[in-house]
Design an enzyme around this catalytic site. Structure first.
Site, PDB file in Angstrom:
ATOM      1  N   SER A 157       0.812  -1.208   0.000  1.00  0.00           N
ATOM      2  CA  SER A 157       0.000   0.000   0.000  1.00  0.00           C
ATOM      3  C   SER A 157       0.845   1.257   0.000  1.00  0.00           C
ATOM      4  O   SER A 157       0.290   2.353  -0.056  1.00  0.00           O
ATOM      5  CB  SER A 157      -0.958  -0.012   1.189  1.00  0.00           C
TER       6      SER A 157
ATOM      7  N   ASN B 138      -2.973   6.280  -0.631  1.00  0.00           N
ATOM      8  CA  ASN B 138      -2.558   6.430   0.771  1.00  0.00           C
ATOM      9  C   ASN B 138      -1.811   7.721   1.052  1.00  0.00           C
ATOM     10  O   ASN B 138      -1.702   8.136   2.199  1.00  0.00           O
ATOM     11  CB  ASN B 138      -1.753   5.215   1.216  1.00  0.00           C
TER      12      ASN B 138
ATOM     13  N   HIS C  13      -2.423  -2.659  -6.468  1.00  0.00           N
ATOM     14  CA  HIS C  13      -2.881  -2.253  -5.140  1.00  0.00           C
ATOM     15  C   HIS C  13      -4.414  -2.278  -5.064  1.00  0.00           C
ATOM     16  O   HIS C  13      -5.087  -1.380  -5.557  1.00  0.00           O
ATOM     17  CB  HIS C  13      -2.327  -0.851  -4.821  1.00  0.00           C
TER      18      HIS C  13
HETATM   19  C1  LIG Z   1      -4.968   0.964   3.222  1.00  0.00           C
HETATM   20  C2  LIG Z   1      -4.892   0.830   1.770  1.00  0.00           C
HETATM   21  O1  LIG Z   1      -3.811   0.542   1.245  1.00  0.00           O
HETATM   22  C3  LIG Z   1      -6.004   1.127   0.852  1.00  0.00           C
HETATM   23  C4  LIG Z   1      -7.368   0.838   1.355  1.00  0.00           C
HETATM   24  O2  LIG Z   1      -7.897  -0.205   1.147  1.00  0.00           O
HETATM   25  S1  LIG Z   1      -8.060   2.078   2.229  1.00  0.00           S
HETATM   26  C5  LIG Z   1      -9.660   1.460   2.605  1.00  0.00           C
HETATM   27  C6  LIG Z   1     -10.595   1.645   1.451  1.00  0.00           C
HETATM   28  N1  LIG Z   1     -11.916   1.215   1.860  1.00  0.00           N
HETATM   29  C7  LIG Z   1     -12.815   2.059   2.343  1.00  0.00           C
HETATM   30  O3  LIG Z   1     -12.601   3.257   2.391  1.00  0.00           O
HETATM   31  C8  LIG Z   1     -14.066   1.415   2.807  1.00  0.00           C
HETATM   32  C9  LIG Z   1     -15.012   2.410   3.389  1.00  0.00           C
HETATM   33  N2  LIG Z   1     -16.236   1.717   3.803  1.00  0.00           N
HETATM   34  C10 LIG Z   1     -17.211   1.360   2.915  1.00  0.00           C
HETATM   35  O4  LIG Z   1     -17.126   1.632   1.728  1.00  0.00           O
HETATM   36  C11 LIG Z   1     -18.396   0.628   3.483  1.00  0.00           C
HETATM   37  O5  LIG Z   1     -18.494   0.905   4.856  1.00  0.00           O
HETATM   38  C12 LIG Z   1     -18.324  -0.918   3.250  1.00  0.00           C
HETATM   39  C13 LIG Z   1     -18.392  -1.220   1.755  1.00  0.00           C
HETATM   40  C14 LIG Z   1     -17.083  -1.543   3.856  1.00  0.00           C
HETATM   41  C15 LIG Z   1     -19.520  -1.561   3.957  1.00  0.00           C
HETATM   42  O6  LIG Z   1     -20.675  -1.012   3.417  1.00  0.00           O
HETATM   43  P1  LIG Z   1     -22.017  -0.810   4.262  1.00  0.00           P
HETATM   44  O7  LIG Z   1     -23.057  -0.391   3.296  1.00  0.00           O
HETATM   45  O8  LIG Z   1     -21.741   0.030   5.431  1.00  0.00           O
HETATM   46  O9  LIG Z   1     -22.288  -2.209   4.904  1.00  0.00           O
HETATM   47  P2  LIG Z   1     -23.028  -3.461   4.362  1.00  0.00           P
HETATM   48  O10 LIG Z   1     -24.417  -3.136   3.865  1.00  0.00           O
HETATM   49  O11 LIG Z   1     -22.891  -4.432   5.470  1.00  0.00           O
HETATM   50  O12 LIG Z   1     -22.123  -3.936   3.144  1.00  0.00           O
HETATM   51  C16 LIG Z   1     -22.320  -3.572   1.795  1.00  0.00           C
HETATM   52  C17 LIG Z   1     -21.874  -4.717   0.954  1.00  0.00           C
HETATM   53  O13 LIG Z   1     -20.462  -4.963   1.141  1.00  0.00           O
HETATM   54  C18 LIG Z   1     -20.263  -6.318   1.579  1.00  0.00           C
HETATM   55  N3  LIG Z   1     -19.144  -6.331   2.532  1.00  0.00           N
HETATM   56  C19 LIG Z   1     -18.971  -5.520   3.585  1.00  0.00           C
HETATM   57  N4  LIG Z   1     -17.822  -5.825   4.213  1.00  0.00           N
HETATM   58  C20 LIG Z   1     -17.261  -6.847   3.525  1.00  0.00           C
HETATM   59  C21 LIG Z   1     -16.073  -7.597   3.672  1.00  0.00           C
HETATM   60  N5  LIG Z   1     -15.196  -7.338   4.662  1.00  0.00           N
HETATM   61  N6  LIG Z   1     -15.805  -8.574   2.781  1.00  0.00           N
HETATM   62  C22 LIG Z   1     -16.665  -8.855   1.779  1.00  0.00           C
HETATM   63  N7  LIG Z   1     -17.806  -8.169   1.579  1.00  0.00           N
HETATM   64  C23 LIG Z   1     -18.102  -7.184   2.452  1.00  0.00           C
HETATM   65  C24 LIG Z   1     -21.550  -6.710   2.231  1.00  0.00           C
HETATM   66  O14 LIG Z   1     -21.749  -8.099   2.215  1.00  0.00           O
HETATM   67  C25 LIG Z   1     -22.567  -6.020   1.345  1.00  0.00           C
HETATM   68  O15 LIG Z   1     -22.696  -6.734   0.131  1.00  0.00           O
HETATM   69  P3  LIG Z   1     -24.115  -7.204  -0.377  1.00  0.00           P
HETATM   70  O16 LIG Z   1     -24.968  -5.985  -0.475  1.00  0.00           O
HETATM   71  O17 LIG Z   1     -23.761  -7.803  -1.680  1.00  0.00           O
HETATM   72  O18 LIG Z   1     -24.561  -8.182   0.632  1.00  0.00           O
HETATM   73  N1  LIG Z   2      -5.428  -3.624   5.284  1.00  0.00           N
HETATM   74  C1  LIG Z   2      -5.724  -2.868   4.244  1.00  0.00           C
HETATM   75  O1  LIG Z   2      -6.728  -2.153   4.242  1.00  0.00           O
HETATM   76  C2  LIG Z   2      -4.856  -2.896   3.033  1.00  0.00           C
HETATM   77  C3  LIG Z   2      -3.619  -3.512   3.058  1.00  0.00           C
HETATM   78  N2  LIG Z   2      -2.850  -3.527   1.926  1.00  0.00           N
HETATM   79  C4  LIG Z   2      -1.550  -4.189   1.945  1.00  0.00           C
HETATM   80  O2  LIG Z   2      -1.767  -5.586   1.835  1.00  0.00           O
HETATM   81  C5  LIG Z   2      -0.715  -6.280   2.534  1.00  0.00           C
HETATM   82  C6  LIG Z   2      -1.353  -7.224   3.562  1.00  0.00           C
HETATM   83  O3  LIG Z   2      -2.162  -6.492   4.440  1.00  0.00           O
HETATM   84  P1  LIG Z   2      -3.331  -7.178   5.278  1.00  0.00           P
HETATM   85  O4  LIG Z   2      -3.960  -8.263   4.494  1.00  0.00           O
HETATM   86  O5  LIG Z   2      -4.158  -6.097   5.827  1.00  0.00           O
HETATM   87  O6  LIG Z   2      -2.478  -7.823   6.471  1.00  0.00           O
HETATM   88  P2  LIG Z   2      -2.814  -9.067   7.407  1.00  0.00           P
HETATM   89  O7  LIG Z   2      -2.021  -8.856   8.637  1.00  0.00           O
HETATM   90  O8  LIG Z   2      -4.292  -9.273   7.498  1.00  0.00           O
HETATM   91  O9  LIG Z   2      -2.244 -10.318   6.562  1.00  0.00           O
HETATM   92  C7  LIG Z   2      -0.912 -10.516   6.221  1.00  0.00           C
HETATM   93  C8  LIG Z   2      -0.724 -12.025   6.085  1.00  0.00           C
HETATM   94  O10 LIG Z   2       0.548 -12.318   5.483  1.00  0.00           O
HETATM   95  C9  LIG Z   2       1.193 -13.317   6.280  1.00  0.00           C
HETATM   96  N3  LIG Z   2       2.639 -13.244   6.096  1.00  0.00           N
HETATM   97  C10 LIG Z   2       3.532 -12.439   6.717  1.00  0.00           C
HETATM   98  N4  LIG Z   2       4.778 -12.700   6.247  1.00  0.00           N
HETATM   99  C11 LIG Z   2       4.653 -13.698   5.326  1.00  0.00           C
HETATM  100  C12 LIG Z   2       5.573 -14.390   4.496  1.00  0.00           C
HETATM  101  N5  LIG Z   2       6.873 -14.137   4.531  1.00  0.00           N
HETATM  102  N6  LIG Z   2       5.087 -15.342   3.662  1.00  0.00           N
HETATM  103  C13 LIG Z   2       3.775 -15.614   3.614  1.00  0.00           C
HETATM  104  N7  LIG Z   2       2.862 -14.989   4.379  1.00  0.00           N
HETATM  105  C14 LIG Z   2       3.296 -14.042   5.228  1.00  0.00           C
HETATM  106  C15 LIG Z   2       0.741 -13.007   7.682  1.00  0.00           C
HETATM  107  O11 LIG Z   2       1.005 -14.083   8.541  1.00  0.00           O
HETATM  108  P3  LIG Z   2       1.405 -13.700  10.096  1.00  0.00           P
HETATM  109  O12 LIG Z   2       0.111 -13.412  10.758  1.00  0.00           O
HETATM  110  O13 LIG Z   2       2.086 -14.926  10.570  1.00  0.00           O
HETATM  111  O14 LIG Z   2       2.338 -12.529  10.060  1.00  0.00           O
HETATM  112  C16 LIG Z   2      -0.740 -12.724   7.441  1.00  0.00           C
HETATM  113  O15 LIG Z   2      -1.507 -13.904   7.371  1.00  0.00           O
HETATM  114  C17 LIG Z   2       0.192  -5.205   3.136  1.00  0.00           C
HETATM  115  O16 LIG Z   2       1.235  -4.936   2.242  1.00  0.00           O
HETATM  116  C18 LIG Z   2      -0.750  -4.000   3.219  1.00  0.00           C
HETATM  117  O17 LIG Z   2      -0.078  -2.776   3.213  1.00  0.00           O
HETATM  118  C19 LIG Z   2      -3.272  -2.993   0.738  1.00  0.00           C
HETATM  119  C20 LIG Z   2      -4.504  -2.418   0.645  1.00  0.00           C
HETATM  120  C21 LIG Z   2      -5.376  -2.285   1.804  1.00  0.00           C
END
Ligand SMILES: CC(=O)CC(=O)SCCNC(=O)CCNC(=O)[C@H](O)C(C)(C)COP(=O)(O)OP(=O)(O)OC[C@H]1O[C@@H](n2cnc3c(N)ncnc32)[C@H](O)[C@@H]1OP(=O)(O)O
Ligand SMILES: NC(=O)C1=CN([C@@H]2O[C@H](COP(=O)(O)OP(=O)(O)OC[C@H]3O[C@@H](n4cnc5c(N)ncnc54)[C@H](OP(=O)(O)O)[C@@H]3O)[C@@H](O)[C@H]2O)C=CC1
Length: 283
Positions: free
Chosen positions: A119, A190, A140
């Site tokens: 990310s 991000n 990503h």
């Molecule tokens: C960190 C990074 O590197 C980058 C990132 O990912 S940053 C994070 C980006 N994501 C966001 O910003 C998410 C923000 N949140 C949302 O968009 C919404 O809250 C959400 C989509 C997660 C949930 O939506 P909601 O309307 O509040 O809840 P809800 O009605 O329960 O869910 C909507 C749908 O999503 C599905 N859903 C929710 N969470 C889920 C999950 N963890 N896995 C799979 N499906 C999921 C639900 O099943 C539902 O689908 P259906 O209508 O088909 O049944």
């Molecule tokens: N969380 C988010 O919203 C997002 C995350 N990402 C990126 O995705 C990646 C994973 O994040 P996320 O899924 O949230 O993290 P989690 O902690 O949920 O999962 C990471 C998984 O990888 C395993 N792992 C660690 N090291 C190894 C290895 N050497 N070989 C195989 N498996 C390994 C971990 O096992 P163990 O528990 O033993 O460490 C764990 O099961 C990161 O790079 C993150 O930045 C991208 C977009 C969104």
């Protein structure tokens, strides 16, 4: 070149979602993690999602079973020997990812593309850990993967046009929208999202408002689907801290300094929803 066989490395919240969307798009998928219990947790997440689709009559039982049938669990990285594409989704740590890419480069066939779901980390540096930097790329996905439409596609310095285009096409087959982004810390998503989350944490730290109030302001005032602290818990506070550190170090600018409260929570093991506690409690 045609992509048919895919390995997803890391069966956490992102890896499981990525494996699910590839299997739904009829790719053969190996879901790999270090231990069987982690792979099983990922498989359970996918089964649960498939069952929900069947219950909501969006999918037949047969179609859902076919998706599950295309997924193979793995704890042996040598299973990468016959794949066309690897998508890595392990912890957000450059050393761990670089070592993993060196191993994958030894095991995967020469034609295979090695993609990372990082990310924030530099794709070019991850690619440099291999002898095939031209076939390494950032893919990503956003969390939750089955729901979110965006995939940021990031080229490393050496990534070829051919590989970029193939990954762009592959992303469309997953019914996702690819957006091309350059290789800078945090990419676009991000670089913009995480300073907002970090600022929300400073707002708690400085006693401006309670987490619930901050989330309510952003939800009702800005129409965000989740408040920033709920979202931070959902992403994982460890991942949020890793990303802020990458921005801070990568740009050398103190405007990206991680909030001390974020550090404290991560040190306490309060990693958010996945750990049962973060800014909120989940059990
Ligand atoms: C960190 C990074 O590197 C980058 C990132 O990912 S940053 C994070 C980006 N994501 C966001 O910003 C998410 C923000 N949140 C949302 O968009 C919404 O809250 C959400 C989509 C997660 C949930 O939506 P909601 O309307 O509040 O809840 P809800 O009605 O329960 O869910 C909507 C749908 O999503 C599905 N859903 C929710 N969470 C889920 C999950 N963890 N896995 C799979 N499906 C999921 C639900 O099943 C539902 O689908 P259906 O209508 O088909 O049944
Ligand atoms: N969380 C988010 O919203 C997002 C995350 N990402 C990126 O995705 C990646 C994973 O994040 P996320 O899924 O949230 O993290 P989690 O902690 O949920 O999962 C990471 C998984 O990888 C395993 N792992 C660690 N090291 C190894 C290895 N050497 N070989 C195989 N498996 C390994 C971990 O096992 P163990 O528990 O033993 O460490 C764990 O099961 C990161 O790079 C993150 O930045 C991208 C977009 C969104």
């Amino acid at each position: 070149m045609q992509i048919k066989n895919v390995m997803v490395v890391g069966a956490g919240q992102m890896g499981a979602g990525i494996a699910q969307v590839f299997a739904q798009a009829e790719y053969n998928v190996i879901l790999h993690d270090l231990k069987e219990e982690f792979v099983q947790k990922g498989m359970d997440y996918i089964s649960k999602n498939m069952n929900r689709q069947v219950e909501k009559e969006r999918m037949t039982r047969e179609a859902a079973d076919a998706v599950i049938g295309r997924l193979k669990p793995s704890t042996d990285l040598n299973n990468a020997a016959n794949v066309d594409l690897v998508v890595e989704a392990v912890v957000e740590n450059l050393d761990i990812k670089a070592k993993l890419f060196t191993h994958l480069d030894d095991i995967a066939p020469d034609h295979a593309i090695l993609a990372t779901n990082t990310s924030s980390l530099p794709i070019t540096e991850i690619a440099a850990a291999t002898n095939r930097p031209e076939r390494v790329i950032g893919m990503h996905f956003m969390n939750p993967v089955p729901v979110m439409k965006l995939v940021e596609i990031i080229r490393g310095l050496a990534t070829t046009d051919e590989i970029y285009q193939l990954i762009e096409e592959t992303t469309k087959t997953l019914k996702k929208t690819p957006v091309e982004v350059n290789d800078f810390p945090g990419f676009v998503s991000n670089r913009i999202l995480m300073p907002m989350i970090n600022e929300a944490i400073y707002t708690v730290y400085e006693g401006v408002a309670e987490p619930e109030a901050i989330d309510e302001v952003m939800k009702l005032g800005m129409n965000h689907p989740m408040g920033p602290l709920t979202l931070a818990d959902f992403i994982g506070l460890d991942t949020c801290l890793f990303i802020m550190e990458t921005l801070h170090e990568g740009f050398g600018d103190d405007k990206y300094r991680p909030c001390p409260l974020l550090r404290k929570y991560v040190k306490a093991g309060w990693l958010g929803k996945k750990a049962g506690r973060g800014f909120y409690q989940y059990n």
